[in-house]
Structures are given as C-alpha cells and as structure tokens.
Design a protein around this motif. Structure first.
Motif, PDB file in Angstrom:
ATOM      1  N   PHE A  11       0.831  -1.208   0.000  1.00  0.00           N
ATOM      2  CA  PHE A  11       0.000   0.000   0.000  1.00  0.00           C
ATOM      3  C   PHE A  11       0.866   1.259   0.000  1.00  0.00           C
ATOM      4  CE2 PHE A  11      -2.730   3.112   2.343  1.00  0.00           C
ATOM      5  CZ  PHE A  11      -3.650   3.295   1.325  1.00  0.00           C
ATOM      6  N   LEU A  12       1.951   1.253   0.755  1.00  0.00           N
ATOM      7  CA  LEU A  12       2.859   2.399   0.754  1.00  0.00           C
ATOM      8  C   LEU A  12       3.500   2.596  -0.618  1.00  0.00           C
ATOM      9  CD1 LEU A  12       4.612   2.095   4.222  1.00  0.00           C
ATOM     10  CD2 LEU A  12       3.022   3.861   3.484  1.00  0.00           C
ATOM     11  N   GLY A  13       3.787   1.483  -1.295  1.00  0.00           N
ATOM     12  CA  GLY A  13       4.308   1.585  -2.657  1.00  0.00           C
ATOM     13  C   GLY A  13       3.310   2.257  -3.586  1.00  0.00           C
ATOM     14  N   PHE A  14       2.030   1.889  -3.441  1.00  0.00           N
ATOM     15  CA  PHE A  14       0.998   2.543  -4.244  1.00  0.00           C
ATOM     16  C   PHE A  14       0.909   4.031  -3.917  1.00  0.00           C
ATOM     17  CE2 PHE A  14      -3.402   4.087  -4.398  1.00  0.00           C
ATOM     18  CZ  PHE A  14      -3.587   4.065  -5.778  1.00  0.00           C
ATOM     19  N   ILE A  15       0.996   4.379  -2.647  1.00  0.00           N
ATOM     20  CA  ILE A  15       0.926   5.785  -2.245  1.00  0.00           C
ATOM     21  C   ILE A  15       2.087   6.575  -2.856  1.00  0.00           C
ATOM     22  CG2 ILE A  15       1.158   7.344  -0.271  1.00  0.00           C
ATOM     23  CD1 ILE A  15      -0.443   5.282   1.359  1.00  0.00           C
ATOM     24  N   VAL A  16       3.291   6.012  -2.821  1.00  0.00           N
ATOM     25  CA  VAL A  16       4.459   6.699  -3.383  1.00  0.00           C
ATOM     26  C   VAL A  16       4.304   6.858  -4.897  1.00  0.00           C
ATOM     27  CG1 VAL A  16       6.938   6.489  -3.790  1.00  0.00           C
ATOM     28  CG2 VAL A  16       6.010   6.023  -1.536  1.00  0.00           C
ATOM     29  N   TRP A  17       3.829   5.808  -5.568  1.00  0.00           N
ATOM     30  CA  TRP A  17       3.612   5.893  -7.009  1.00  0.00           C
ATOM     31  C   TRP A  17       2.588   6.983  -7.331  1.00  0.00           C
ATOM     32  CZ3 TRP A  17      -0.893   4.727  -9.823  1.00  0.00           C
ATOM     33  CH2 TRP A  17      -0.732   4.764 -11.206  1.00  0.00           C
ATOM     34  N   ASP A  18       1.494   7.025  -6.566  1.00  0.00           N
ATOM     35  CA  ASP A  18       0.462   8.031  -6.784  1.00  0.00           C
ATOM     36  C   ASP A  18       0.994   9.434  -6.480  1.00  0.00           C
ATOM     37  OD1 ASP A  18      -2.273   8.632  -7.488  1.00  0.00           O
ATOM     38  OD2 ASP A  18      -2.604   9.114  -5.358  1.00  0.00           O
ATOM     39  N   LEU A  19       1.793   9.564  -5.435  1.00  0.00           N
ATOM     40  CA  LEU A  19       2.394  10.855  -5.094  1.00  0.00           C
ATOM     41  C   LEU A  19       3.312  11.339  -6.210  1.00  0.00           C
ATOM     42  CD1 LEU A  19       2.900  13.073  -2.935  1.00  0.00           C
ATOM     43  CD2 LEU A  19       4.794  11.647  -2.138  1.00  0.00           C
ATOM     44  N   GLY A  20       4.129  10.438  -6.739  1.00  0.00           N
ATOM     45  CA  GLY A  20       5.015  10.810  -7.841  1.00  0.00           C
ATOM     46  C   GLY A  20       4.242  11.209  -9.088  1.00  0.00           C
ATOM     47  N   LYS A  21       3.143  10.513  -9.329  1.00  0.00           N
ATOM     48  CA  LYS A  21       2.324  10.813 -10.512  1.00  0.00           C
ATOM     49  C   LYS A  21       1.606  12.154 -10.362  1.00  0.00           C
ATOM     50  CE  LYS A  21      -1.392   8.779 -13.233  1.00  0.00           C
ATOM     51  NZ  LYS A  21      -2.349   7.684 -13.317  1.00  0.00           N
TER      52      LYS A  21
END
Length: 68
Positions: free
Chosen positions: A21-31
């Motif tokens: 889930f943290l990986g998804f959050i980081v990906w979304d933040l970068g996007k």
C-alpha cells in the motif's frame, strides 16, 4: 495454532500489505506531483531503503536469537 504463532503470521501478512500500500501511495504521489521518472525513482529508493532497514533489523534479531 497458538497465539504467538498467529501473531507472527498476522504481523508478516499485515506488514506485507502495508508495504504494498505504501508503494501505491508513493507511485500516486510521484504521478500527481509530476515528479517524472527520476523523481519517482528517488521516492521509491527512499521507501525501499526504509523497508530494507526494517527487514535487516528483523533478520538480525532472528540471527541473534538463534545463537543465544
């Protein structure tokens, strides 16, 4: 299965889900912040170092407890 075994399995499963889930959050933040490929890679690198540190700590504790 006793309580200690259940707690151990639950901790591993829940932490794995949290890390994903943290990986998804980081990906979304970068996007959303338009960080680009390099910025997103840096964000994942920092998250990866944190996760690696946690896993190293757990492995070290297991190793110390094994030789105790």
């Amino acid at each position: 299965m006793d309580e200690a075994q259940f707690a151990s399995w639950a901790m591993k499963i829940c932490l794995s889900i949290l890390i994903i889930f943290l990986g998804f959050i980081v990906w979304d933040l970068g996007k959303k912040s338009q960080a680009g490929k390099f910025g997103t890679a840096i964000l994942f690198l920092v998250l990866g170092l944190g996760v690696t540190g946690f896993l190293f700590k757990e492995a070290l504790i297991s190793l110390i407890m094994h030789f105790k």
